[in-house]
Design a protein around this motif. Structure first.
Motif, mmCIF file in Angstrom:
data_model
loop_
_atom_site.group_PDB
_atom_site.id
_atom_site.type_symbol
_atom_site.label_atom_id
_atom_site.label_comp_id
_atom_site.label_asym_id
_atom_site.label_seq_id
_atom_site.Cartn_x
_atom_site.Cartn_y
_atom_site.Cartn_z
ATOM 1 N N THR A 119 -28.857 -3.066 -21.050
ATOM 2 C CA THR A 119 -28.724 -3.343 -19.617
ATOM 3 C C THR A 119 -27.253 -3.495 -19.272
ATOM 4 O OG1 THR A 119 -30.793 -4.531 -19.740
ATOM 5 C CG2 THR A 119 -29.450 -4.865 -17.744
ATOM 6 N N ASN A 120 -26.871 -2.903 -18.112
ATOM 7 C CA ASN A 120 -25.489 -3.065 -17.657
ATOM 8 C C ASN A 120 -25.356 -4.394 -16.916
ATOM 9 O OD1 ASN A 120 -24.808 -0.647 -18.715
ATOM 10 N ND2 ASN A 120 -24.671 0.460 -16.760
ATOM 11 N N ALA A 121 -24.252 -5.009 -17.144
ATOM 12 C CA ALA A 121 -23.963 -6.257 -16.427
ATOM 13 C C ALA A 121 -22.482 -6.255 -16.075
ATOM 14 C CB ALA A 121 -24.311 -7.443 -17.308
ATOM 15 N N GLU A 122 -22.086 -7.171 -15.204
ATOM 16 C CA GLU A 122 -20.678 -7.241 -14.792
ATOM 17 C C GLU A 122 -20.185 -8.668 -14.931
ATOM 18 O OE1 GLU A 122 -20.450 -5.825 -10.797
ATOM 19 O OE2 GLU A 122 -20.034 -3.756 -11.429
ATOM 20 N N ILE A 123 -18.936 -8.750 -15.209
ATOM 21 C CA ILE A 123 -18.268 -10.044 -15.162
ATOM 22 C C ILE A 123 -17.051 -9.853 -14.273
ATOM 23 C CG2 ILE A 123 -16.947 -9.596 -17.280
ATOM 24 C CD1 ILE A 123 -17.154 -12.606 -17.872
ATOM 25 N N HIS A 124 -16.742 -10.813 -13.443
ATOM 26 C CA HIS A 124 -15.658 -10.654 -12.478
ATOM 27 C C HIS A 124 -14.471 -11.525 -12.833
ATOM 28 C CE1 HIS A 124 -19.140 -9.088 -10.263
ATOM 29 N NE2 HIS A 124 -18.236 -8.351 -9.606
ATOM 30 N N THR A 125 -13.323 -10.939 -12.605
ATOM 31 C CA THR A 125 -12.123 -11.760 -12.772
ATOM 32 C C THR A 125 -12.090 -12.754 -11.622
ATOM 33 O OG1 THR A 125 -10.792 -10.240 -11.473
ATOM 34 C CG2 THR A 125 -10.823 -9.882 -13.848
ATOM 35 N N PRO A 126 -11.425 -13.858 -11.827
ATOM 36 C CA PRO A 126 -11.348 -14.818 -10.730
ATOM 37 C C PRO A 126 -10.404 -14.297 -9.645
ATOM 38 C CG PRO A 126 -10.071 -15.583 -12.586
ATOM 39 C CD PRO A 126 -10.777 -14.350 -13.051
ATOM 40 N N GLU A 127 -10.624 -14.794 -8.411
ATOM 41 C CA GLU A 127 -9.642 -14.503 -7.363
ATOM 42 C C GLU A 127 -8.286 -15.038 -7.820
ATOM 43 O OE1 GLU A 127 -11.960 -14.522 -3.076
ATOM 44 O OE2 GLU A 127 -10.815 -16.294 -3.694
ATOM 45 N N TRP A 128 -7.254 -14.317 -7.474
ATOM 46 C CA TRP A 128 -5.930 -14.776 -7.962
ATOM 47 C C TRP A 128 -4.980 -14.840 -6.780
ATOM 48 C CZ3 TRP A 128 -0.864 -12.852 -8.833
ATOM 49 C CH2 TRP A 128 -0.105 -13.583 -9.762
ATOM 50 N N SER A 129 -4.524 -16.050 -6.471
ATOM 51 C CA SER A 129 -3.613 -16.259 -5.338
ATOM 52 C C SER A 129 -2.174 -16.210 -5.828
ATOM 53 C CB SER A 129 -3.890 -17.635 -4.683
ATOM 54 O OG SER A 129 -5.212 -17.691 -4.272
ATOM 55 N N PHE A 130 -1.345 -15.659 -4.985
ATOM 56 C CA PHE A 130 0.076 -15.650 -5.350
ATOM 57 C C PHE A 130 0.914 -15.711 -4.077
ATOM 58 C CE2 PHE A 130 1.101 -11.299 -4.057
ATOM 59 C CZ PHE A 130 -0.161 -10.729 -3.979
ATOM 60 N N GLY A 131 2.132 -16.170 -4.254
ATOM 61 C CA GLY A 131 3.034 -16.317 -3.118
ATOM 62 C C GLY A 131 3.766 -15.017 -2.852
ATOM 63 N N LEU A 132 3.666 -14.553 -1.583
ATOM 64 C CA LEU A 132 4.309 -13.303 -1.201
ATOM 65 C C LEU A 132 5.440 -13.643 -0.232
ATOM 66 C CD1 LEU A 132 3.836 -10.251 -1.671
ATOM 67 C CD2 LEU A 132 2.425 -10.259 0.392
ATOM 68 N N ILE A 133 6.585 -13.085 -0.467
ATOM 69 C CA ILE A 133 7.722 -13.374 0.424
ATOM 70 C C ILE A 133 8.166 -12.082 1.102
ATOM 71 C CG2 ILE A 133 8.527 -15.404 -0.844
ATOM 72 C CD1 ILE A 133 10.569 -13.628 -2.222
ATOM 73 N N PRO A 134 8.705 -12.186 2.322
ATOM 74 C CA PRO A 134 9.094 -10.978 3.038
ATOM 75 C C PRO A 134 10.409 -10.404 2.498
ATOM 76 C CG PRO A 134 9.596 -12.915 4.342
ATOM 77 C CD PRO A 134 8.921 -13.423 3.089
ATOM 78 N N LEU A 135 10.605 -9.124 2.701
ATOM 79 C CA LEU A 135 11.881 -8.488 2.341
ATOM 80 C C LEU A 135 12.961 -8.848 3.356
ATOM 81 C CD1 LEU A 135 10.691 -4.908 1.326
ATOM 82 C CD2 LEU A 135 11.570 -6.681 -0.181
ATOM 83 N N ILE A 136 12.500 -8.982 4.633
ATOM 84 C CA ILE A 136 13.444 -9.316 5.701
ATOM 85 C C ILE A 136 13.485 -10.812 5.841
ATOM 86 C CG2 ILE A 136 13.917 -8.999 8.156
ATOM 87 C CD1 ILE A 136 12.198 -6.430 7.945
ATOM 88 N N PRO A 137 14.664 -11.379 5.926
ATOM 89 C CA PRO A 137 14.723 -12.843 6.087
ATOM 90 C C PRO A 137 13.923 -13.282 7.309
ATOM 91 C CG PRO A 137 16.903 -11.938 5.644
ATOM 92 C CD PRO A 137 15.989 -10.782 5.838
ATOM 93 N N PRO A 138 13.271 -14.411 7.238
ATOM 94 C CA PRO A 138 12.456 -14.889 8.372
ATOM 95 C C PRO A 138 13.299 -15.064 9.631
ATOM 96 C CG PRO A 138 12.042 -16.176 6.386
ATOM 97 C CD PRO A 138 13.189 -15.309 6.089
ATOM 98 N N ALA A 139 12.653 -14.945 10.754
ATOM 99 C CA ALA A 139 13.269 -15.163 12.070
ATOM 100 C C ALA A 139 14.403 -14.189 12.345
ATOM 101 C CB ALA A 139 13.765 -16.604 12.206
#
Lengths: 297, 342
Positions: A119-139
């Motif tokens: 039987t085929n089954a699946e296992i899922h990786t956990p959701e993975w959060s990470f901090g994303l920063i902009p290339l352009i300085p804010p404001a």
């Protein structure tokens, strides 16, 4: 007593291991960091999948490289069977999310398919959060955004290639010089021994008739003289020859006798040449003595 | 005449030739080379051109030779207005008031003319050169409706190399008629120079030339002796090959590795030595062998006359001809240095 305790401990460990192999599959995710990513960054996830007995990874059902969502691409996925129950999977994502302010992004779970008991089954990786920063300085207003110039071409270390090229050229030049000197093409380079060569030529003539031997022998010595002096030598030039090459001066009388014999042989029509064999031997001896002086020069 | 008769004739004449040579050497300092070459030319029956700076003794040398040879001697100065007929005759009003025609310098002595000296020949016009060419080549001239022959004639000419204005280059055909072209220079030796400067004996040329015994050579017999010399001196196969190689080298010097600086040697030569030129070279070389007491040629005989008999017969392409005086010496030296014998 101590022995009983040891045996009990080993049994417990064995039972634990047995439990692990028969337990449900589970996944462990490792990432280098979860912050500081920007548009275009590559994110690498290293997964270790523990599978129970009889279970195996269904590789055709593994996620294929391509878009995961509108801002995330799965670039590569490689797997490797580390042991009977452990599979190592390396996943690389690339982020394409353009943002103006730092934010937290989430990589959605990834389904890993395996088969157990047909039987085929699946296992899922956990959701993975990470901090994303902009290339352009804010404001920063759009009209103040400066485009960066193109990246410079990558500098390859060419020093070693240059040295190898120079070494090759040097070796080639040395080879050419060696050949040129071997064939006497470079005046002054390499030791030429014209009289030694003449001696060898005269020696090869021993089986010839005395007349031929004398004729060729005289010519060989004339050629040796010309090569030594750089131009043909005539009787009137003997003083200049000895002045330029004093090493031969002790043989002056023999040189004069050689020219007399040569003149008689080549230019005096009808001159009687008695004892030609004796002349040949004398010529060979004269040439050998010249070769000795030539070697000592 | 029998072979032994020839041998004794040659043996008799050799001391006379050497006597003429030594007699002239006593009057002229530092000219042993030219004197030897002129002696060779006399017995090779060839004409000689002298070239050199002003005042180096060209005329004195020729006057000395003329006195030594004996016979009738005539001299003419080359000028721009000289015409061929000036050599053959001259006209004037005689004492009776009538026009008279007398023979000119060439005809004056008839067949007895022995030495004709043309001074400053390059100042004369080409018409005169043409007449001279005929006289040199055929030892004859046509005048007064008949041919006049000069069996003993020897022409000497000179030209100075300093002045080029109002001069006419001698055509190559005329140059080819000269057996030799000799370059005369003041002696290099310091002692000889001092002698020329401070010994009054050398300051009065007329008196100096009186010391030469006139007619040391019976000039009438030279024409008969010359062919005997040519016939009696032999050339071996090896010698002939050497002479042939020298001739070939004047045509294709690059084939003998002759190089002059960075010149393209294939572009240098327009015409090498002529067949007449090399035959004259061999005539002079045979006389040299005879004077040296041999009846066979050796390479030194040819080498000794190669420059003098050949250099003026080699012609360069026009672009190099202007540098002739600079290049010809190097070419001749290169050929002598590169052609081996045997």
């Amino acid at each position: 007593m101590a022995l009983m305790r040891s045996i009990a401990l080993m049994l417990c460990l064995a039972a634990g291991a047995l439990r692990a192999e028969t337990a449900a599959p589970h996944l462990e995710l490792q990432a280098s960091r979860d912050f500081g990513y920007t548009l275009g960054s590559l994110i690498e996830h290293h997964l270790r999948l523990w599978l129970p007995d009889g279970a195996e990874l269904v590789t055709p059902l593994l996620p294929s490289p391509g878009a995961v969502n509108d801002w995330l691409d799965l670039r590569t996925l490689r797997w490797e069977q580390e042991s009977a129950h452990v599979v190592r999977i390396d996943v690389t994502y690339q982020v394409f999310k353009g943002i103006r302010d730092p934010e937290t992004a989430v990589i959605p779970p990834l389904a890993i398919a395996y088969r157990v008991g047909g039987t085929n089954a699946e296992i899922h990786t956990p959701e993975w959060s990470f901090g994303l920063i902009p290339l352009i300085p804010p404001a920063t207003p759009d009209d103040k955004v400066m485009l960066r110039g193109d990246a410079h071409e990558r500098q390859f270390p060419a020093q070693s290639a240059f040295y190898r090229f120079v070494a090759f050229l040097s070796a080639a030049a040395l080879g050419v010089l060696a050949l040129a000197s071997r064939f006497g093409l470079i005046p002054g380079l390499g030791r030429r021994r014209p009289f030694a060569d003449a001696c060898r030529r005269i020696a090869r003539l021993r089986s010839a008739s005395p007349g031929v031997r004398l004729d060729a022998g005289l010519r060989a010595v004339h050629e040796a003289l010309a090569k030594t002096h750089g131009k043909p030598v005539f009787p009137a030039m003997l003083d200049a020859f000895f002045e330029a090459r004093p090493v031969f001066a002790p043989l002056r009388a023999e040189f004069e006798a050689f020219f007399d014999a040569s003149q008689r042989h080549f230019f005096e029509p009808g001159a009687e040449e008695t004892d030609v064999s004796v002349h040949c031997q004398a010529l060979e001896g004269f040439c050998r003595r010249c070769a000795r002086l030539e070697r000592s020069a | 005449m029998s072979s032994s008769g020839h041998d004794s004739l040659l043996a008799d004449w050799r001391p006379r030739a050497l006597a003429l040579e030594s007699s002239i050497k006593q009057c002229l300092i530092g000219m042993d080379g030219p004197i030897r070459h002129i002696t060779l030319a006399i017995f090779a029956r060839g004409h000689v051109m002298l070239e050199g700076d002003v005042g180096v003794g060209k005329t004195t040398l020729l006057r000395a030779v003329a006195r030594g040879i004996g016979g009738a001697y005539e001299r003419i100065e080359g000028t721009i207005d000289l015409m061929p007929n000036d050599l053959v005759y001259h006209t004037y009003i005689n004492e009776d008031g009538k026009p008279q025609v007398d023979p000119g310098p060439i005809l004056k002595h008839g067949p007895e003319l022995s030495v004709f000296f043309f001074n400053e020949v390059n100042r004369a016009r080409p018409q005169v050169h043409s007449l001279l060419l005929r006289v040199m080549a055929e030892r004859s001239v046509t005048a007064f409706n008949r041919e006049h022959f000069f069996p003993h004639l020897q022409v000497f000419a000179d030209r100075n190399r300093v002045e080029k204005e109002e001069t006419f280059e001698i055509p190559s055909a005329a140059r080819d008629r000269f057996l030799m072209e000799l370059h005369i220079e003041a002696p290099e030796d310091q002692a000889e120079r001092l002698e020329l400067m401070f010994n009054p004996r050398f300051h009065d040329v007329d008196k100096l030339l009186e010391s030469i015994v006139p007619g040391v050579l019976p000039y009438r017999e030279i024409a008969g002796l010359a062919p005997i010399i040519q016939e009696s001196v032999r050339a071996s196969d090896a010698l002939q090959q050497y002479a042939l190689a020298l001739w070939e080298a004047t045509r294709k010097p690059a084939a003998y590795d002759v190089a002059i600086g960075n010149l393209d040697m294939d572009q240098l030569i327009l015409a090498g030595a002529s067949a007449r030129g090399v035959s004259m070279m061999m005539r002079a070389a045979r006389v040299a062998a005879w004077l040296d007491g041999r009846d066979y040629l050796v390479p030194e005989d040819i080498r000794g006359v190669f420059r003098e008999t050949t250099a003026h017969r080699v012609f360069f392409h026009p672009v190099y001809e202007l540098r002739r005086s600079e290049l010809i010496g190097e070419l001749m030296t290169g050929i002598l240095n590169n052609v081996p014998a045997p």
